[in-house]
Design a protein around this motif. Sequence first.
Motif, PDB file in Angstrom:
ATOM      1  N   ASN A 100     -74.106  56.796  22.526  1.00  0.00           N
ATOM      2  CA  ASN A 100     -73.319  57.983  22.196  1.00  0.00           C
ATOM      3  C   ASN A 100     -73.561  59.109  23.188  1.00  0.00           C
ATOM      4  O   ASN A 100     -74.550  59.104  23.909  1.00  0.00           O
ATOM      5  N   PHE A 101     -72.648  60.062  23.191  1.00  0.00           N
ATOM      6  CA  PHE A 101     -72.798  61.242  24.048  1.00  0.00           C
ATOM      7  C   PHE A 101     -73.471  62.349  23.245  1.00  0.00           C
ATOM      8  O   PHE A 101     -72.995  62.710  22.171  1.00  0.00           O
ATOM      9  N   ARG A 102     -74.514  62.910  23.813  1.00  0.00           N
ATOM     10  CA  ARG A 102     -75.239  63.976  23.117  1.00  0.00           C
ATOM     11  C   ARG A 102     -74.360  65.234  23.027  1.00  0.00           C
ATOM     12  O   ARG A 102     -73.675  65.586  23.983  1.00  0.00           O
ATOM     13  N   LEU A 103     -74.346  65.871  21.875  1.00  0.00           N
ATOM     14  CA  LEU A 103     -73.595  67.107  21.610  1.00  0.00           C
ATOM     15  C   LEU A 103     -72.075  66.944  21.702  1.00  0.00           C
ATOM     16  O   LEU A 103     -71.358  67.927  21.729  1.00  0.00           O
ATOM     17  N   LEU A 104     -71.591  65.723  21.788  1.00  0.00           N
ATOM     18  CA  LEU A 104     -70.140  65.537  21.854  1.00  0.00           C
ATOM     19  C   LEU A 104     -69.609  64.671  20.722  1.00  0.00           C
ATOM     20  O   LEU A 104     -68.416  64.643  20.462  1.00  0.00           O
ATOM     21  N   GLU A 105     -70.491  63.963  20.042  1.00  0.00           N
ATOM     22  CA  GLU A 105     -70.049  63.016  19.024  1.00  0.00           C
ATOM     23  C   GLU A 105     -69.805  63.754  17.698  1.00  0.00           C
ATOM     24  O   GLU A 105     -70.553  64.655  17.344  1.00  0.00           O
ATOM     25  N   VAL A 106     -68.730  63.367  16.994  1.00  0.00           N
ATOM     26  CA  VAL A 106     -68.470  63.987  15.685  1.00  0.00           C
ATOM     27  C   VAL A 106     -68.389  62.911  14.599  1.00  0.00           C
ATOM     28  O   VAL A 106     -68.203  61.735  14.904  1.00  0.00           O
ATOM     29  N   ASP A 107     -68.533  63.351  13.339  1.00  0.00           N
ATOM     30  CA  ASP A 107     -68.491  62.369  12.246  1.00  0.00           C
ATOM     31  C   ASP A 107     -67.059  61.918  11.940  1.00  0.00           C
ATOM     32  O   ASP A 107     -66.823  60.755  11.668  1.00  0.00           O
ATOM     33  N   ASN A 108     -66.105  62.839  11.998  1.00  0.00           N
ATOM     34  CA  ASN A 108     -64.705  62.468  11.752  1.00  0.00           C
ATOM     35  C   ASN A 108     -63.864  62.780  12.968  1.00  0.00           C
ATOM     36  O   ASN A 108     -63.646  63.939  13.299  1.00  0.00           O
ATOM     37  N   ARG A 109     -63.387  61.737  13.656  1.00  0.00           N
ATOM     38  CA  ARG A 109     -62.537  61.956  14.809  1.00  0.00           C
ATOM     39  C   ARG A 109     -61.129  62.314  14.369  1.00  0.00           C
ATOM     40  O   ARG A 109     -60.737  62.038  13.241  1.00  0.00           O
ATOM     41  N   THR A 110     -60.377  62.903  15.275  1.00  0.00           N
ATOM     42  CA  THR A 110     -59.015  63.316  14.957  1.00  0.00           C
ATOM     43  C   THR A 110     -58.033  62.309  15.529  1.00  0.00           C
ATOM     44  O   THR A 110     -57.797  62.298  16.730  1.00  0.00           O
ATOM     45  N   PRO A 130     -75.922  65.198  14.891  1.00  0.00           N
ATOM     46  CA  PRO A 130     -77.131  65.708  15.545  1.00  0.00           C
ATOM     47  C   PRO A 130     -77.792  64.657  16.438  1.00  0.00           C
ATOM     48  O   PRO A 130     -77.645  63.447  16.215  1.00  0.00           O
ATOM     49  N   THR A 131     -78.505  65.127  17.450  1.00  0.00           N
ATOM     50  CA  THR A 131     -79.064  64.244  18.473  1.00  0.00           C
ATOM     51  C   THR A 131     -79.919  63.125  17.892  1.00  0.00           C
ATOM     52  O   THR A 131     -79.848  61.984  18.345  1.00  0.00           O
ATOM     53  N   LYS A 132     -80.720  63.429  16.847  1.00  0.00           N
ATOM     54  CA  LYS A 132     -81.631  62.394  16.359  1.00  0.00           C
ATOM     55  C   LYS A 132     -80.913  61.283  15.598  1.00  0.00           C
ATOM     56  O   LYS A 132     -81.486  60.227  15.360  1.00  0.00           O
ATOM     57  N   GLU A 133     -79.646  61.514  15.251  1.00  0.00           N
ATOM     58  CA  GLU A 133     -78.903  60.453  14.560  1.00  0.00           C
ATOM     59  C   GLU A 133     -78.000  59.650  15.492  1.00  0.00           C
ATOM     60  O   GLU A 133     -77.230  58.803  15.045  1.00  0.00           O
ATOM     61  N   LEU A 134     -78.089  59.937  16.795  1.00  0.00           N
ATOM     62  CA  LEU A 134     -77.187  59.278  17.740  1.00  0.00           C
ATOM     63  C   LEU A 134     -77.643  57.867  18.067  1.00  0.00           C
ATOM     64  O   LEU A 134     -78.831  57.556  18.030  1.00  0.00           O
ATOM     65  N   ASN A 135     -76.684  56.998  18.397  1.00  0.00           N
ATOM     66  CA  ASN A 135     -77.008  55.700  18.990  1.00  0.00           C
ATOM     67  C   ASN A 135     -77.227  55.898  20.488  1.00  0.00           C
ATOM     68  O   ASN A 135     -76.804  56.911  21.048  1.00  0.00           O
ATOM     69  N   SER A 136     -77.819  54.885  21.122  1.00  0.00           N
ATOM     70  CA  SER A 136     -78.146  55.053  22.544  1.00  0.00           C
ATOM     71  C   SER A 136     -76.894  55.149  23.416  1.00  0.00           C
ATOM     72  O   SER A 136     -76.941  55.678  24.509  1.00  0.00           O
TER      73      SER A 136
END
Lengths: 96, 227
Positions: free
Chosen positions: B132-142, B124-130
């Motif tokens: 990171n990409f908004r709405l594109l970052e995931v917790d587990n990458r493939t 979610p946006t509020k947990e992003l680092n500066s």
Amino acid sequence: MSNGNGNDKPVRSLEDPNFKTCLQDARFQNQNATKWCFTMFVDFHKCERLLGEGSDCCGQFKKVYRAICPNEWVQKWEEQIEEGNFPVDLPEKRNK
Amino acid sequence: MSTWKTLFLQDSASPLMEHLTLFHDHTILILILITILVSQMLLSMLLNKLSHRFLLEGQLIETIWTILPAIILILIALPSLRLLYILDEINNPSITIKIIGHQWYWSYEYSDYKNIEFDSYMIPTKELNSFNFRLLEVDNRTPFPYKTQIRLLVTSADVIHSWTVPSMGIKIDSTPGRLNQANLIANRSSIFFGQCSEICGANHSFMPIILESIKPNLFLNWIISKT
Ligand SMILES: [Cu+2]
């Protein structure tokens, strides 16, 4: 780290036959692989019932269906076999 | 953030996407030529005084403008069909990745060697680092190895989703009760982004995809390290 083939050597490369995924099946060349997965699952269970559980010959079927079937589907089908409402008639289990 | 580059296709990272980009450029070129020709004709019609009393028919020009579009269509159709069949091909894959769409996240299964399963939720946006990409970052990458043929099998647990990674040239429907097969190969190590491309409910926009192509032996280490 067993892979069903009884060969527990550590893998080194992606080309290692123990690691490598199943090949394409000439009978199932469609983009739609649903039937491939289901057929392999059914074949495995038919094989086990005819040749006895844990037979070496059935390993290949298991390898394929494990590689391509979503785990959720396999779980559902195994439950159905257990409850006796699986849509395919399987041969009687062999008594050992 | 929207920049000028979002107007174009993404940089390709697979041979398939190279082909798709070439085909796109080829078709756009033809399209531009036709548009210019037609606008020139329209313009000259509007500005013409139409004072040629005896010009009633022109067999030759009519033949040409009937045959020419047919040839142009063939020039588009043949490369298109060729590409369609290339995209369908599965070339002796080394690993299989199963992708299952859920409302609203993707889950992945690697079960060639061990059985590895994980879910991939958007951060979610509020947990992003500066950075990171908004709405594109995931917790587990493939993760997957580059320069390796990979078989993708896509299905869904609820409604129809569509698993899409533009730089890989992949867009494949994830349909409940059906397994769709596709081929994936990356030219280089990188991170590739994608989003669900079939309206699947309230959080359709919030189930992104991140593919991470890594060195094959690092991938093996990852597989082995997973329990
Ligand atoms: Cu979706």
